[in-house]
Write a protein that holds these residues in place. Structure first.
Motif, PDB file in Angstrom:
ATOM      1  N   PRO A 229      18.876  61.146  26.056  1.00 20.67           N
ATOM      2  CA  PRO A 229      17.458  60.857  26.272  1.00 20.67           C
ATOM      3  C   PRO A 229      17.249  59.395  26.661  1.00 20.67           C
ATOM      4  O   PRO A 229      18.049  58.533  26.281  1.00 20.67           O
ATOM      5  CB  PRO A 229      16.820  61.138  24.905  1.00 20.67           C
ATOM      6  CG  PRO A 229      17.805  61.986  24.179  1.00 20.67           C
ATOM      7  CD  PRO A 229      19.149  61.610  24.709  1.00 20.67           C
ATOM      8  N   PRO A 230      16.201  59.119  27.430  1.00 18.86           N
ATOM      9  CA  PRO A 230      15.953  57.737  27.847  1.00 18.86           C
ATOM     10  C   PRO A 230      15.676  56.836  26.644  1.00 18.86           C
ATOM     11  O   PRO A 230      15.127  57.263  25.641  1.00 18.86           O
ATOM     12  CB  PRO A 230      14.731  57.831  28.755  1.00 18.86           C
ATOM     13  CG  PRO A 230      14.128  59.153  28.480  1.00 18.86           C
ATOM     14  CD  PRO A 230      15.198  60.034  27.927  1.00 18.86           C
ATOM     15  N   VAL A 231      16.086  55.597  26.787  1.00 15.18           N
ATOM     16  CA  VAL A 231      15.888  54.609  25.739  1.00 15.18           C
ATOM     17  C   VAL A 231      14.471  54.054  25.853  1.00 15.18           C
ATOM     18  O   VAL A 231      13.979  53.808  26.951  1.00 15.18           O
ATOM     19  CB  VAL A 231      16.929  53.469  25.885  1.00 15.18           C
ATOM     20  CG1 VAL A 231      16.743  52.421  24.805  1.00 15.18           C
ATOM     21  CG2 VAL A 231      18.329  54.033  25.853  1.00 15.18           C
ATOM     22  N   GLU A 232      13.850  53.879  24.729  1.00 15.20           N
ATOM     23  CA  GLU A 232      12.492  53.322  24.705  1.00 15.20           C
ATOM     24  C   GLU A 232      12.561  51.802  24.803  1.00 15.20           C
ATOM     25  O   GLU A 232      13.563  51.191  24.481  1.00 15.20           O
ATOM     26  CB  GLU A 232      11.785  53.715  23.399  1.00 15.20           C
ATOM     27  CG  GLU A 232      11.652  55.214  23.191  1.00 15.20           C
ATOM     28  CD  GLU A 232      10.694  55.862  24.156  1.00 15.20           C
ATOM     29  OE1 GLU A 232       9.688  55.234  24.523  1.00 15.20           O
ATOM     30  OE2 GLU A 232      10.952  57.012  24.548  1.00 15.20           O
ATOM     31  N   GLY A 233      11.483  51.205  25.250  1.00 16.68           N
ATOM     32  CA  GLY A 233      11.390  49.743  25.235  1.00 16.68           C
ATOM     33  C   GLY A 233      11.494  49.120  26.605  1.00 16.68           C
ATOM     34  O   GLY A 233      11.157  49.711  27.626  1.00 16.68           O
TER      35      GLY A 233
ATOM     36  N   GLU B  78      14.008  48.415  28.485  1.00 13.14           N
ATOM     37  CA  GLU B  78      14.943  48.987  29.444  1.00 13.14           C
ATOM     38  C   GLU B  78      14.260  49.996  30.361  1.00 13.14           C
ATOM     39  O   GLU B  78      14.656  50.156  31.505  1.00 13.14           O
ATOM     40  CB  GLU B  78      16.122  49.638  28.720  1.00 13.14           C
ATOM     41  CG  GLU B  78      17.012  48.631  28.020  1.00 13.14           C
ATOM     42  CD  GLU B  78      18.198  49.287  27.341  1.00 13.14           C
ATOM     43  OE1 GLU B  78      18.595  50.390  27.754  1.00 13.14           O
ATOM     44  OE2 GLU B  78      18.723  48.690  26.392  1.00 13.14           O
ATOM     45  N   VAL B  79      13.257  50.704  29.864  1.00 15.40           N
ATOM     46  CA  VAL B  79      12.540  51.695  30.666  1.00 15.40           C
ATOM     47  C   VAL B  79      11.787  51.002  31.799  1.00 15.40           C
ATOM     48  O   VAL B  79      11.733  51.499  32.926  1.00 15.40           O
ATOM     49  CB  VAL B  79      11.566  52.519  29.784  1.00 15.40           C
ATOM     50  CG1 VAL B  79      10.723  53.447  30.625  1.00 15.40           C
ATOM     51  CG2 VAL B  79      12.348  53.310  28.740  1.00 15.40           C
ATOM     52  N   GLU B  80      11.228  49.838  31.533  1.00 17.31           N
ATOM     53  CA  GLU B  80      10.468  49.104  32.542  1.00 17.31           C
ATOM     54  C   GLU B  80      11.352  48.614  33.685  1.00 17.31           C
ATOM     55  O   GLU B  80      10.888  48.420  34.801  1.00 17.31           O
ATOM     56  CB  GLU B  80       9.759  47.913  31.894  1.00 17.31           C
ATOM     57  CG  GLU B  80       8.715  48.326  30.876  1.00 17.31           C
ATOM     58  CD  GLU B  80       8.167  47.151  30.092  1.00 17.31           C
ATOM     59  OE1 GLU B  80       8.553  46.001  30.387  1.00 17.31           O
ATOM     60  OE2 GLU B  80       7.354  47.396  29.190  1.00 17.31           O
ATOM     61  N   ASP B  81      12.644  48.410  33.431  1.00 15.35           N
ATOM     62  CA  ASP B  81      13.567  47.903  34.433  1.00 15.35           C
ATOM     63  C   ASP B  81      14.161  48.993  35.322  1.00 15.35           C
ATOM     64  O   ASP B  81      14.917  48.687  36.240  1.00 15.35           O
ATOM     65  CB  ASP B  81      14.715  47.139  33.754  1.00 15.35           C
ATOM     66  CG  ASP B  81      14.220  45.910  33.005  1.00 15.35           C
ATOM     67  OD1 ASP B  81      13.137  45.399  33.348  1.00 15.35           O
ATOM     68  OD2 ASP B  81      14.913  45.476  32.062  1.00 15.35           O
ATOM     69  N   LEU B  82      13.830  50.238  35.064  1.00 15.05           N
ATOM     70  CA  LEU B  82      14.386  51.342  35.842  1.00 15.05           C
ATOM     71  C   LEU B  82      13.716  51.452  37.208  1.00 15.05           C
ATOM     72  O   LEU B  82      12.522  51.200  37.349  1.00 15.05           O
ATOM     73  CB  LEU B  82      14.221  52.668  35.097  1.00 15.05           C
ATOM     74  CG  LEU B  82      14.971  52.819  33.782  1.00 15.05           C
ATOM     75  CD1 LEU B  82      14.622  54.150  33.131  1.00 15.05           C
ATOM     76  CD2 LEU B  82      16.470  52.705  33.991  1.00 15.05           C
TER      77      LEU B  82
ATOM     78  N   GLN C 119      16.394  60.711  35.483  1.00 14.30           N
ATOM     79  CA  GLN C 119      16.219  60.978  34.054  1.00 14.30           C
ATOM     80  C   GLN C 119      15.330  62.194  33.834  1.00 14.30           C
ATOM     81  O   GLN C 119      15.596  63.020  32.969  1.00 14.30           O
ATOM     82  CB  GLN C 119      15.620  59.763  33.337  1.00 14.30           C
ATOM     83  CG  GLN C 119      16.635  58.701  33.032  1.00 14.30           C
ATOM     84  CD  GLN C 119      16.070  57.605  32.147  1.00 14.30           C
ATOM     85  OE1 GLN C 119      14.860  57.474  31.972  1.00 14.30           O
ATOM     86  NE2 GLN C 119      16.967  56.802  31.600  1.00 14.30           N
ATOM     87  N   LYS C 120      14.268  62.300  34.626  1.00 11.77           N
ATOM     88  CA  LYS C 120      13.365  63.442  34.512  1.00 11.77           C
ATOM     89  C   LYS C 120      14.094  64.738  34.857  1.00 11.77           C
ATOM     90  O   LYS C 120      13.955  65.755  34.173  1.00 11.77           O
ATOM     91  CB  LYS C 120      12.151  63.235  35.438  1.00 11.77           C
ATOM     92  CG  LYS C 120      11.166  64.357  35.434  1.00 11.77           C
ATOM     93  CD  LYS C 120      10.420  64.439  34.133  1.00 11.77           C
ATOM     94  CE  LYS C 120       9.325  65.490  34.251  1.00 11.77           C
ATOM     95  NZ  LYS C 120       8.876  65.937  32.954  1.00 11.77           N
TER      96      LYS C 120
END
Length: 148
Positions: free
Chosen positions: A46-50, A52-56, A64-65
Motif C-alpha cells: 500500500p502507498p505510504v502516507e505523508g 512521500e505521496v506528494e513527491d510522486l 499505485q492505483k
C-alpha cells in the motif's frame, strides 16, 4: 462480431478444504485470465502516507492505483472462491498474497510437511500389492487413491 475481451469467464471454483492442489491450479489459471496472478505472487505494498505521496509523479500515482485495484480484485476472487466455513481464515487479509499464502500454508503445508507426505505416499505405493482374494477393480481403486 464480439471481441475476445467481451467473453466472460465462468465463476471460480469454490474451495471447501479438500483437493487443494486441484483448486490451486484452477485458481491460478482463473487469476491469470484476469491478469491478476502476478499481484498474488508478488504481493502489493500500500502507498505510504505523508510527504512521500506528494513527491510522486502522476504516472506513479496511476501505477499505485492500478496495483491497488488488481490487489483488491484478486482478493475479491479469493473471497468468493471459498466456502463460508473457510472465509474467516482470510477475512483479515488486506492483501491477496497474504490470503493465498494462508490457504497454501494450511491446506498444502510447509515444505517439510509436503516432503513427509511424499515419503508416505511413496511408501504406500511400494507396499501396495494385490491380495489373492481381492478383485482387480478393488486393487485399481486402491491404486488410484494413492496416485490421486
Amino acid at each position: 462480431m464480439a471481441s475476445s475481451s467481451n467473453v466472460s469467464l465462468p465463476s471460480p471454483s469454490i474451495f471447501g478444504g479438500e483437493e487443494n492442489d486441484f483448486w490451486s491450479a484452477r485458481m491460478k489459471t482463473y487469476l491469470r485470465a484476469y491478469d491478476l496472478w502476478d499481484t498474488v505472487v508478488n504481493g502489493y505494498t500500500p502507498p505510504v502516507e505523508g510527504n512521500e505521496v506528494e513527491d510522486l509523479t502522476v504516472q506513479q500515482i496511476k501505477k499505485q492505483k492500478e496495483d491497488s485495484t488488481k490487489n483488491f480484485k484478486a482478493l475479491s476472487f479469493l473471497h468468493s472462491a471459498v466456502e463460508p466455513s473457510l472465509f474467516p481464515r482470510i477475512v483479515g487479509a488486506s492483501i491477496a498474497k497474504e490470503a493465498w499464502e494462508t490457504f497454501q500454508e494450511k491446506f498444502q503445508g510447509s515444505e517439510r510437511v509436503r516432503a513427509i507426505r511424499l515419503l508416505n505416499l511413496r511408501r504406500d505405493f511400494h507396499n501396495l500389492k494385490m491380495k489373492d482374494s481381492e478383485a482387480v477393480k478393488e486393487y485399481v481403486s486402491k491404486l488410484m487413491k494413492v496416485v490421486n
